[in-house]
Design an enzyme around this catalytic site. Structure first.
Site, PDB file in Angstrom:
ATOM      1  N   ASP A 487       0.836  -1.208   0.000  1.00  0.00           N
ATOM      2  CA  ASP A 487       0.000   0.000   0.000  1.00  0.00           C
ATOM      3  C   ASP A 487       0.871   1.259   0.000  1.00  0.00           C
ATOM      4  O   ASP A 487       2.078   1.206   0.281  1.00  0.00           O
ATOM      5  CB  ASP A 487      -0.914  -0.037   1.236  1.00  0.00           C
ATOM      6  CG  ASP A 487      -2.254   0.642   1.010  1.00  0.00           C
ATOM      7  OD1 ASP A 487      -2.359   1.456   0.075  1.00  0.00           O
ATOM      8  OD2 ASP A 487      -3.190   0.377   1.783  1.00  0.00           O
ATOM      9  N   ASP A 557     -10.753   2.086  -3.567  1.00  0.00           N
ATOM     10  CA  ASP A 557     -11.333   1.735  -2.262  1.00  0.00           C
ATOM     11  C   ASP A 557     -12.849   1.729  -2.328  1.00  0.00           C
ATOM     12  O   ASP A 557     -13.514   1.337  -1.366  1.00  0.00           O
ATOM     13  CB  ASP A 557     -10.873   2.738  -1.196  1.00  0.00           C
ATOM     14  CG  ASP A 557      -9.503   2.385  -0.647  1.00  0.00           C
ATOM     15  OD1 ASP A 557      -9.016   1.276  -0.923  1.00  0.00           O
ATOM     16  OD2 ASP A 557      -8.910   3.227   0.054  1.00  0.00           O
TER      17      ASP A 557
HETATM   18  C1  DGJ Z   1      -5.914   1.773   1.813  1.00  0.00           C
HETATM   19  C2  DGJ Z   1      -6.273   0.579   0.994  1.00  0.00           C
HETATM   20  O1  DGJ Z   1      -6.740   0.977  -0.267  1.00  0.00           O
HETATM   21  C3  DGJ Z   1      -7.300  -0.257   1.752  1.00  0.00           C
HETATM   22  O2  DGJ Z   1      -7.722  -1.336   0.967  1.00  0.00           O
HETATM   23  C4  DGJ Z   1      -6.685  -0.716   3.030  1.00  0.00           C
HETATM   24  O3  DGJ Z   1      -5.620  -1.593   2.766  1.00  0.00           O
HETATM   25  C5  DGJ Z   1      -6.201   0.477   3.837  1.00  0.00           C
HETATM   26  N1  DGJ Z   1      -5.352   1.334   3.066  1.00  0.00           N
HETATM   27  C6  DGJ Z   1      -5.452   0.016   5.063  1.00  0.00           C
HETATM   28  O4  DGJ Z   1      -4.938   1.065   5.779  1.00  0.00           O
END
Ligand code: DGJ
Length: 749
Positions: A487, A557
């Protein structure tokens, strides 16, 4: 195609030095019957040819490299056109500016977007690049340019892919002047198209949770800039473009398209000059860019890939998908199919612990999940997003016996184990930051602006790069981890690199990303079975640069299954469904509070690489049964969905309540149709759907795996029937969906 970025390049560059007098050695050489590169002495022109594409440029009377053709394929016995510089239109539109150059330096009377702009220590900033020599090696072509008086060399690198006709281009700038110079702007390539008044530009824009909007605009004289100034690819624009004509549509008409393989600040400028020619220039973003080259120093650009088709935007996407599978992704040309995964994020957020994750893992295994991924929250003092990033040791309160018991449990359930990491970031409230406050991007004495309570580690520093690699290496060595979700949850601010001389600090834009790639590559070499997902708060880091090291990406997301239809639609213009992770999550969805059936959510996600992100502890027995059945079905169709040919039959973008995709497996044996209805009105029937890409003479058996066809639909018919009459689906109500599989009966004739 990966060769330009790998050892083969080193080998080739070596060859060039040895053969630096090889301009007259350039014999046409067929590397494969499907792709060729030739130099025609008579016209002093080059042609790269593959599939349905010819790409032609020549050396004009001034010595400029001049673009001549990028489009339909010439016959083998066609003479190549001769490059002739354009005549001055007036003193305001001089020849140098309106002649389409392959890689123009900024100098003389060139007023367009330069490919290269440099400054010398004596104040001179004039650069005029002329042809020196070239070398052809199979499907690769290297052309040497040099400034008219100073020894600044540019090597242009071209390669054409036999199967798709997609060209890979990049440039290597070398300072042989004996003095320092500064590169102020460096493009990977510049693509030219002839004058026309009906060009339309397609690009992808967005913001967090709203990525992958396909924008369409009519071009007019002037410049459209697509870019990121943020240090990484960005949600706001993606480094992809397509240019079409008025007559072009999804399945017909000319389309030129391209994508930059770079995960840092980038820019693609699409410029229509006063004579209405088009120039598309892409590479490092010149904004805040300065790259000093000592004498003998070299700057290499990323790759810029470009392709052409006469068969519309749909075929442009399919070519890109095929190219990514064959040349970009890890394990290309045979990337592995994506396993069905479970991810804990939406179910537990930061509240992960051994008991809770074990319970979820048991439930996930029941429905046929193949990979269990524990998301954020497992390490350091990470109970929310305020602390712990940077401290990659297992939180002892949540996992008193380390990760091993959970990993063992997951494996005993027949799944492999994946873990979330965000290795490039640090919370100021972390042991790492307390120990190394100097490791973050910053300008000394200035604020360090936080986003999501975190700062960016300066990966350009060798000590930081080595630390990040060590942390990941240890994590993967000590634990049986098959997958990392990598991430990256903010963009840069205050991008200082104070260990460097002030005049070298802006090298951070290049050095950071090269070190990121270095880490990814070394991790993969040391742990060849580990797979990686690129995530950046959703789809903030998706590009052909990162995809060389990551099997998949997290597009957004936003997991609302209806929003996902348009997100996924936009995504597939540039990137293959194989890399497009799509989770089935809870209803109502956390973002929009929209309620949808579990079946609808599944069908939306089954158009990409399927994952489950729901809180399974809330599921009922019928939910488990439906999920098991649909995951079982997905495993039978995922080859076609992930790696087949995608047809966007009805796009959700067009404001229609309907949307339909069809995926045809690479061997043509199976087609899978997904159809969605937003809401019925006026008692209208769902429009009949005609398929594409089937073998007209073969017979296909139809089987609905969700929803149903109307009673007038035969169980079996020819490809011709399904493509001409089509199928009537029985879809009525709100947020309805159907999935239908067409299996070919017998082998291809
Ligand atoms: C952002 C990501 O896009 C989510 O899927 C998740 O992993 C969060 N970060 C976790 O902090």
């Amino acid at each position: 195609m990966k060769g330009f970025n790998s050892a083969a390049l080193v080998r080739l560059s070596g060859l060039i030095c040895v053969l630096s007098v090889c301009s007259d050695v350039s014999v046409a050489k067929e590397a494969s019957p499907a792709a060729s590169v030739r130099y025609d002495e008579l016209s002093r022109a080059f042609e790269l040819k593959a599939k349905d594409v010819s790409y032609v440029f020549g050396i004009n009377e001034r010595g400029d490299l001049q673009a001549l053709h990028w489009g339909g394929r010439f016959a083998d016995n066609d003479a190549l056109p001769i490059a002739k510089a354009a005549r001055d239109h007036s003193s305001f539109e001089p020849s140098a500016s309106i002649t389409p150059q392959e890689y123009p330096g900024w100098g003389s009377t060139y007023y367009g977007e330069p490919s290269l702009k440099v400054s010398f220590p004596d104040g001179n900033r004039d650069l005029v690049l002329h042809y020196v020599s070239h070398h052809i090696d199979g499907t690769r072509l290297l052309v040497q340019l040099k400034d008219i008086s100073r020894d600044v060399r540019v090597e242009l690198r071209y390669e054409i892919d036999a199967e798709t006709g997609i060209l890979g281009r990049s440039a290597r700038v070398e300072n042989r002047t004996g003095k320092v110079l500064t590169v102020q702007q460096a493009a990977a390539a510049s693509w030219s198209l002839p004058a026309a008044d009906d060009y339309r530009l397609y690009s992808l824009s967005g913001r967090w949770a709203d990525e992958w909007n396909l924008d369409e605009r009519r071009l007019a004289p002037g410049t459209t800039v697509l870019e990121s100034r943020r240090g990484s690819t960005g949600h706001q624009n993606n480094p992809w473009f397509a240019v079409a004509r008025d007559a072009s549509n999804e399945e017909s008409g000319p389309v030129w398209f391209g994508a930059l393989a770079w995960s840092g600040s980038w820019r693609i400028s699409v410029e229509q000059d006063p004579t209405h020619r088009l120039r598309i220039t892409g590479g490092y973003n010149p904004f805040d860019f300065a790259y000093r080259l000592a004498s003998g120093g070299i700057l290499e650009t990323p790759m810029f890939y470009g392709g052409y088709t006469k068969s519309g935007l749909g075929e442009a996407s399919r070519l890109m998908h095929r190219f990514q599978l064959a040349h970009i992704l890890p394990h290309a040309p045979k990337p592995r199919l994506r396993p069905v995964l479970y991810n804990s994020w939406e179910a537990t957020e930061f509240k992960v612990d051994e008991a809770g994750q074990t319970k979820l893992a048991e439930m996930a295994a029941r429905i046929g999940v193949e990979r269990f991924v524990m998301d954020d929250g497992w390490f350091g003092a990470r109970n929310n997003d305020k602390a712990g990033l940077g401290d990659w040791t297992v939180n002892p309160n949540k996992f008193p016996n380390g990760l091993k018991p959970l990993v063992d449990k997951v494996k005993s359930l027949g799944m492999d184990f994946g873990l979330w990491v965000e290795p490039e970031m640090v919370n100021p409230d972390s042991d790492l930051y307390r120990k190394h406050p100097d490791w973050v991007l910053n300008f000394p004495g200035r604020p360090r602006t936080e986003a999501r309570n975190q700062l960016v580690l300066n990966l350009a520093r060798t000590d930081v790069r080595d630390h990040v690699f060590r942390v990941l290496d240890e994590l993967l060595t000590q634990n049986d981890i098959a997958f990392l979700k990598w991430d990256y949850n903010r963009n840069w601010s205050e991008p200082g690199w104070s260990e460097q001389l002030p005049e070298d600090q802006q090298k951070v834009y290049v050095a950071y990303v090269k070190n990121l790639y270095w880490i990814l590559q070394r991790v993969r070499e040391r742990h060849p079975n580990v797979e990686i997902e690129s995530c950046s708060g959703g789809g903030g880091r998706v590009d052909l640069g990162i995809l060389r090291f990551t099997e998949e990406v997290w597009p957004s997301d936003n997991t609302d299954p209806y929003d996902r239809l348009s997100i996924q639609d936009g995504f597939t213009y540039a990137y293959a469904p194989a890399v497009m992770m799509a989770w089935v999550t809870d209803s109502p969805n956390w973002l929009n509070q929209r309620g949808t059936s579990l079946e609808y959510r599944f069908l939306s996600s089954m158009q990409g690489s399927l994952g489950i992100g729901a809180n399974l502890t809330h599921w009922t027995e019928p939910d488990f049964e439906l999920a098991s059945r649909l995951i079982g079905e997905y495993k039978k169709i995922r080859g076609a969905v992930q790696q087949g040919n995608l047809y966007r039959l009805v796009s959700p973008r067009q404001g229609s309540p309907h949307s339909v995709t069809e995926s045809v497996s690479a061997d043509g044996a199976q087609a899978v149709l997904f159809a969605f209805l937003h809401s019925s009105s006026m008692g209208s029937n769902y429009p009949r759907v005609q398929l594409l890409g089937l073998d007209a003479e073969a017979r296909y058996r139809m089987r609905a795996i969700a929803g149903k066809a109307q009673s007038d639909t035969p169980d079996e018919a020819s490809g011709a029937y399904w493509m001409s009459r089509g199928i009537n689906l029985d879809l009525r109500g709100d947020f309805q969906a159907a999935a239908v599989v067409f299996d070919r009966i017998g082998a291809r004739k």
